[in-house]
Design a protein around this motif. Structure first.
Motif, PDB file in Angstrom:
ATOM      1  N   VAL B 379     -12.553  -7.165   8.983  1.00 51.82           N
ATOM      2  CA  VAL B 379     -11.372  -8.036   9.142  1.00 51.82           C
ATOM      3  C   VAL B 379     -10.090  -7.218   9.001  1.00 51.82           C
ATOM      4  N   SER B 380     -10.054  -6.326   8.008  1.00 54.47           N
ATOM      5  CA  SER B 380      -8.801  -5.578   7.792  1.00 54.47           C
ATOM      6  C   SER B 380      -8.522  -4.649   8.966  1.00 54.47           C
ATOM      7  N   THR B 381      -9.584  -3.967   9.449  1.00 60.54           N
ATOM      8  CA  THR B 381      -9.358  -3.084  10.595  1.00 60.54           C
ATOM      9  C   THR B 381      -8.945  -3.884  11.811  1.00 60.54           C
ATOM     10  N   LEU B 449      -5.412   1.032  -0.907  1.00 58.29           N
ATOM     11  CA  LEU B 449      -4.509   2.057  -0.415  1.00 58.29           C
ATOM     12  C   LEU B 449      -4.914   2.529   0.967  1.00 58.29           C
ATOM     13  N   ILE B 450      -6.225   2.757   1.152  1.00 54.89           N
ATOM     14  CA  ILE B 450      -6.665   3.262   2.448  1.00 54.89           C
ATOM     15  C   ILE B 450      -6.377   2.247   3.540  1.00 54.89           C
ATOM     16  N   LEU B 455      -2.975   0.839   8.227  1.00 58.98           N
ATOM     17  CA  LEU B 455      -2.077  -0.063   8.945  1.00 58.98           C
ATOM     18  C   LEU B 455      -0.772   0.625   9.301  1.00 58.98           C
ATOM     19  N   LYS B 456      -0.142   1.235   8.301  1.00 58.14           N
ATOM     20  CA  LYS B 456       1.188   1.800   8.525  1.00 58.14           C
ATOM     21  C   LYS B 456       1.127   2.961   9.513  1.00 58.14           C
ATOM     22  N   ILE B 457       0.125   3.827   9.346  1.00 60.64           N
ATOM     23  CA  ILE B 457       0.057   4.989  10.224  1.00 60.64           C
ATOM     24  C   ILE B 457      -0.277   4.568  11.640  1.00 60.64           C
ATOM     25  N   SER B 458      -1.101   3.543  11.789  1.00 63.08           N
ATOM     26  CA  SER B 458      -1.404   3.147  13.167  1.00 63.08           C
ATOM     27  C   SER B 458      -0.201   2.509  13.838  1.00 63.08           C
ATOM     28  N   ILE B 459       0.622   1.809  13.064  1.00 61.94           N
ATOM     29  CA  ILE B 459       1.828   1.253  13.688  1.00 61.94           C
ATOM     30  C   ILE B 459       2.768   2.376  14.124  1.00 61.94           C
ATOM     31  N   LEU B 532       3.733   3.561  -0.874  1.00 65.58           N
ATOM     32  CA  LEU B 532       3.402   3.597   0.549  1.00 65.58           C
ATOM     33  C   LEU B 532       4.627   3.305   1.400  1.00 65.58           C
ATOM     34  N   GLU B 533       5.490   2.431   0.906  1.00 63.87           N
ATOM     35  CA  GLU B 533       6.709   2.176   1.680  1.00 63.87           C
ATOM     36  C   GLU B 533       7.569   3.429   1.763  1.00 63.87           C
ATOM     37  N   LEU B 534       7.623   4.170   0.644  1.00 66.69           N
ATOM     38  CA  LEU B 534       8.390   5.412   0.661  1.00 66.69           C
ATOM     39  C   LEU B 534       7.794   6.400   1.658  1.00 66.69           C
ATOM     40  N   ILE B 535       6.454   6.483   1.665  1.00 65.03           N
ATOM     41  CA  ILE B 535       5.808   7.425   2.574  1.00 65.03           C
ATOM     42  C   ILE B 535       6.085   7.038   4.018  1.00 65.03           C
ATOM     43  N   TYR B 536       6.028   5.744   4.299  1.00 64.60           N
ATOM     44  CA  TYR B 536       6.293   5.247   5.652  1.00 64.60           C
ATOM     45  C   TYR B 536       7.702   5.628   6.105  1.00 64.60           C
TER      46      TYR B 536
END
Lengths: 160, 760
Positions: B379-381, B449-450, B455-459, B532-536
């Motif tokens: 579901v998450s993927t 986290l993963i 999600l963020k990296i794929s966007i 994660l927001e900072l990394i994004y």
């Protein structure tokens, strides 16, 4: 020299500003325990005792500097582990035995746990950490366990 | 924060005081009228370094010490002026005087051949008080000077070198003191750490670290690209409306903010003066920023890995860690009480887990858990992929949408949707935690986290694909500026959403938690989501620096404001975390995330841009070239015509441009990696064997002690009348332990010094 001024502030009438004559001055534990960095720490008495000259908690300037140097960020892990071991060793017999552990847990939880829970916890700790199975933790056991807790360096740290 | 260097400085400064004046009069319990003697047994007692402060044993041991004084008088001669009270009188060296003298001499002997820096390090690592360390250093120095008197010829050079190194060390100390004093937000961080503990502090430290990156990038790009561009200014014919801050378009299009404004000429001020090639400057500046970020990330990651390696084998239940890793940085009374309560709760949970551990799950339960995990992952993927597809179609249709709607604010639609996705979907993922069951609670954090990072990296990935594939090839004029503007808008919208979240969302949650549904209470700071927001954001900045050179400056301001906003929100709306959060392991993981998907993705994107894409024809420093990389090719061509720079051309053609070189390099790196891996495996086996040996030796010790006590019992029973025998027998077992482990301690400290010397 900031540390010296902090030390002086604790007892301005006792501590002279001029240390070249190296006076024999000890700040009593009651004043050390009021420092903002230490006043709420459950182990403040033990910390003062470990670093003081005679184990009574009254510290000279050298003891004071020692304490903050070991508790600073830059102190090496082994040094910190050694002093942490001494802090948790309440009866000063160079081993952390069951009684020491019970004292530690009581200080940490401040009476929230019941007596049997405390003893159960102490048993589990000995199970996990006692490497040579002699029923108490030696310095090596303690250091071994600290190796597996990388947070230790950052938690055993007092900012000044 | 006082570094050990500074403390050493204090030692040095105090030592410069005339030595005869430096005395510590002994404590009131010391042996009276034996001040000269005090110095000697203070020295002796400093050897084993164990202080057992046992007052009622003091007098007995003191008597024994008095007897041993005469043996130590020859040593007194070398310590003429220093008086030292037994501030750490060793209580358990009654019978080991010989061994302690030998031990100390061995220690000194091992310290003498070391270089002075290593010696200072080794002495500093000794667990003794400062007085003792000073003493030790003086003794070693004296011994060394005695020896080196014979080697007179070397004195000149070594003195020079010594003074140079001393001056260098003093400079370094002063510099580090200066840096510490101007270190940003020191007091605020101390307050945060005092109230919320080390874990929340790690988020703010991470923010500060990223700020340093951005400050550095900004300084480099500003000085090498923007300032030269200012000197060759263009005209800006557009109107300024307030909307530009959000859209980045309009007036800002023709400013130094975007790639399109930069000239491709070679800037010359006087005829025949120095020339400044803008093309080369642009590409080299961006490359230099990225290279330095790369190395800085690599070194930080390596340092964290070395200290805090996440070793899944060594996972233990962790009760011992809970007990012994009390957070000494917490200084507020309420925070301490709260932490104690949380610790009790956690200990209870831990105990109940241990008691339940023995309950094995049945096969059907295991299958249910496994299927629930599988469904959750699917579901998450699926949600992540659906979001990516939605973003792609929106981006594609955005162009026609923009052409039909003339409203300049309409460009904000895409960033708005992306930020909404970034806001809503992670919270949706957190809800899976209600259904999924993890045996190890740490796994839950990692899995979350993963999923979020995926999600963020794929966007970001899908947006990059869209930009490089569609926008760049669509034939728009100045596509680089368009991409720069898009990234600017994404960043800004993200910032606005974070602000709104902090001001409104968290505030509302506090009101709900305190007034309406009081069982919820205050919320806890979600460190993972914030990091994660900072990394994004940082990933976007790295990609965007090529297209919009002022982006690090904007991110700098953003981070600065975020720090204060998060700080205020933290103090008002949050409570300290209840569960132990392994801050250092998490930081290792975050920096790894920053390096691996984030930074390497940026490098790939920029590599594709530079090697494969055609720059736009009439704007920017690379206008007219077939590829961006052709600027470097033409530079190499011009260099090969001038004879003084042929070595650069040679390096380029044979090292950077040649396949064989990289092939050989890769082969060497692979071989070294393989060797290191084998060494690590060997060491793991060694550790296991040594561990078993420790257990065996412990058993041996217990066995011998039992045997000894049995023998003593039989002896006592054999001679019941001799009381003196009894008394010495009673004394025997107690010092036996202490004597045993004093010798062990001596050995250990000697060993540690010897270990430190080959290490250093």
């Amino acid at each position: 020299m900031e540390l010296f001024y902090r030390y002086q502030d604790l007892a301005p009438q006792l501590v002279p500003l001029d240390y070249t004559s190296c006076p024999d001055v000890k700040v009593p534990y009651e004043l050390i325990g009021t420092m903002p960095e230490l006043k709420d720490n459950p182990f403040r008495l033990r910390i003062a005792q470990v670093f003081s000259e005679d184990g009574d908690g009254h510290m000279t300037l050298n003891n004071f500097l020692d304490m903050f140097s070991v508790m600073s960020e830059m102190a090496p892990r082994d040094l910190k582990a050694y002093y942490a071991f001494k802090i948790y060793d309440f009866n000063n017999d160079d081993y952390i035995c069951m009684w020491d552990l019970e004292q530690t847990v009581t200080k940490l939880t401040r009476g929230e746990l019941s007596a049997e829970e405390v003893s159960l916890v102490c048993e589990k700790v000995l199970d996990e950490a006692d490497g040579d199975h002699d029923g108490r933790l030696s310095l090596e056991d303690f250091q071994n366990m600290i190796l597996r807790a990388p947070d230790f360096l950052s938690t055993f740290h007092i900012r000044i | 924060m006082l570094s050990d260097d500074q403390v050493n400085e204090i030692i040095i400064n105090v030592e410069n005081v005339p030595p005869g004046v430096q005395n510590h009069r002994s404590s009131n319990l010391s042996v009276p009228a034996k001040s000269g003697v005090n110095s000697s047994f203070g020295m002796v007692s400093s050897v084993s370094g164990i202080d057992v402060k046992d007052p009622h044993v003091y007098s007995r041991r003191n008597d024994r010490k008095a007897k041993q004084l005469l043996r130590f008088s020859p040593l007194n001669e070398s310590f003429s002026q220093t008086h030292h009270s037994p501030d750490l009188v060793d209580m358990d060296t009654p019978c080991t005087s010989h061994e302690s003298i030998q031990g100390r001499q061995k220690l000194i002997a091992s310290l003498i051949p070391m270089a002075s820096r290593d010696r200072i390090k080794a002495i500093r690592n000794q667990p003794r008080t400062m007085e003792e360390k000073r003493k030790l250093r003086r003794m070693v120095d004296r011994e060394k000077s005695k020896q080196s008197r014979r080697i007179f010829e070397l004195n000149c050079c070594t003195q020079c070198l010594n003074s140079i190194s001393l001056a260098y060390r003093r400079c370094k100390n002063i510099l580090s003191e200066l840096l510490n004093s101007i270190s940003l937000w020191q007091k605020t961080l101390k307050i945060i750490g005092g109230k919320f503990g080390t874990s929340v502090l790690s988020y703010f430290n991470f923010l500060r670290w990223l700020l340093k990156f951005n400050i550095f990038s900004f300084i480099v790009t500003f000085s090498f690209i923007t300032i030269p561009q200012f000197t060759v200014g263009g005209n800006n014919a557009l109107q300024f409306t307030g909307l530009e801050f959000f859209t980045g378009a309009g007036y800002f299009t023709d400013t130094v903010m975007y790639y399109g404004f930069y000239t491709n000429s070679t800037i010359r001020h006087q005829s025949g003066g120095a020339s400044y090639d803008m093309q080369l400057a642009y590409i080299f500046t961006v490359a230099a920023c990225l290279v330095i970020c790369f190395f800085s990330l690599l070194f930080s990651m390596a340092r964290y890995f070395r200290n805090n390696f996440i070793n899944p084998h060594i996972y233990s239940r962790g009760i011992a860690k809970l007990i012994f890793c009390w957070d000494f940085t917490i200084t507020h009374e309420k925070a301490v009480k709260l932490k104690q309560k949380n610790l009790s709760t956690e200990i209870r949970e831990n105990l109940s887990e241990i008691l339940q551990e023995n309950i094995k799950l049945t096969l059907s339960q295991q299958l249910t858990h496994l299927s629930v995990h599988l469904v959750a992952w699917v579901v998450s993927t699926g949600v992540a992929i659906a979001c990516c597809v939605a973003v792609y179609y929106l981006a594609e249709n955005n162009l026609e949408f923009l052409k039909s709607h003339q409203n300049p604010g309409a460009v904000l639609l895409l960033p708005f949707v992306v930020s909404c996705i970034n806001l809503a979907v992670p919270r949706f993922y957190s809800m899976f935690g209600l259904v999924e069951h993890f045996e190890v609670p740490r796994q839950e954090v990692y899995v979350l986290l993963i999923r979020n990072i995926f999600l963020k990296i794929s966007i970001i990935g899908i947006l990059c694909y869209y930009w490089l594939h569609n926008v760049a090839l669509a034939g728009e004029e100045c596509w680089e500026t368009l991409i720069g503007q898009e990234i600017y808008r994404l960043l800004l919208m993200d910032f606005v959403f974070s602000l709104a979240d902090s001001f409104l969302g968290e505030f509302l949650r506090r009101i709900i938690g305190m007034q309406f549904i009081t069982s919820l209470g205050l919320q806890e700071f979600d460190i993972a989501r914030n990091v994660l927001e900072l990394i994004y954001a940082q990933t976007l900045v790295w990609i965007g620096t090529f297209f919009c050179p002022l982006l690090p400056f904007i991110q700098m301001i953003t981070l600065f404001i975020m720090f204060y906003v998060k700080n205020i929100s933290l103090m008002m709306n949050f409570q300290p975390p209840s569960k132990a959060w392994r801050a250092s392991q998490m930081m290792t993981f975050f920096i790894f995330l920053l390096f691996f998907p984030s930074f390497t993705g940026v490098l790939c994107t920029l590599a594709i841009t530079i090697w494969r894409l055609k720059p736009s024809a009439d704007c920017g420093p690379f206008r007219g070239l077939p590829f961006f990389i052709h600027s470097i090719y033409s530079w190499i061509d011009t260099l090969s015509k001038s004879p003084s720079y042929l070595w650069v051309v040679w390096i380029y053609r044979n090292l950077i441009g040649s396949v064989h070189f990289f092939f050989i390099l890769t082969l060497i790196v692979l071989i070294i990696t393989y060797l290191y891996w084998q060494i690590t495996e060997g060491r793991k086996i060694m550790i296991r064997l040594l561990h078993e040996q420790i257990i065996n030796e412990g058993k041996d010790k217990m066995f011998l002690i039992e045997k000894l006590t049995k023998l003593q019992d039989t002896e006592r029973r054999a001679n019941p009348s001799s009381l003196t025998l009894e008394r010495t027998d009673v004394e025997e077992p107690a010092p036996l332990h202490s004597r045993e482990h004093e010798a062990a301690h001596d050995l250990r400290f000697r060993r540690s010094v010897q270990e430190n010397s080959p290490k250093a």
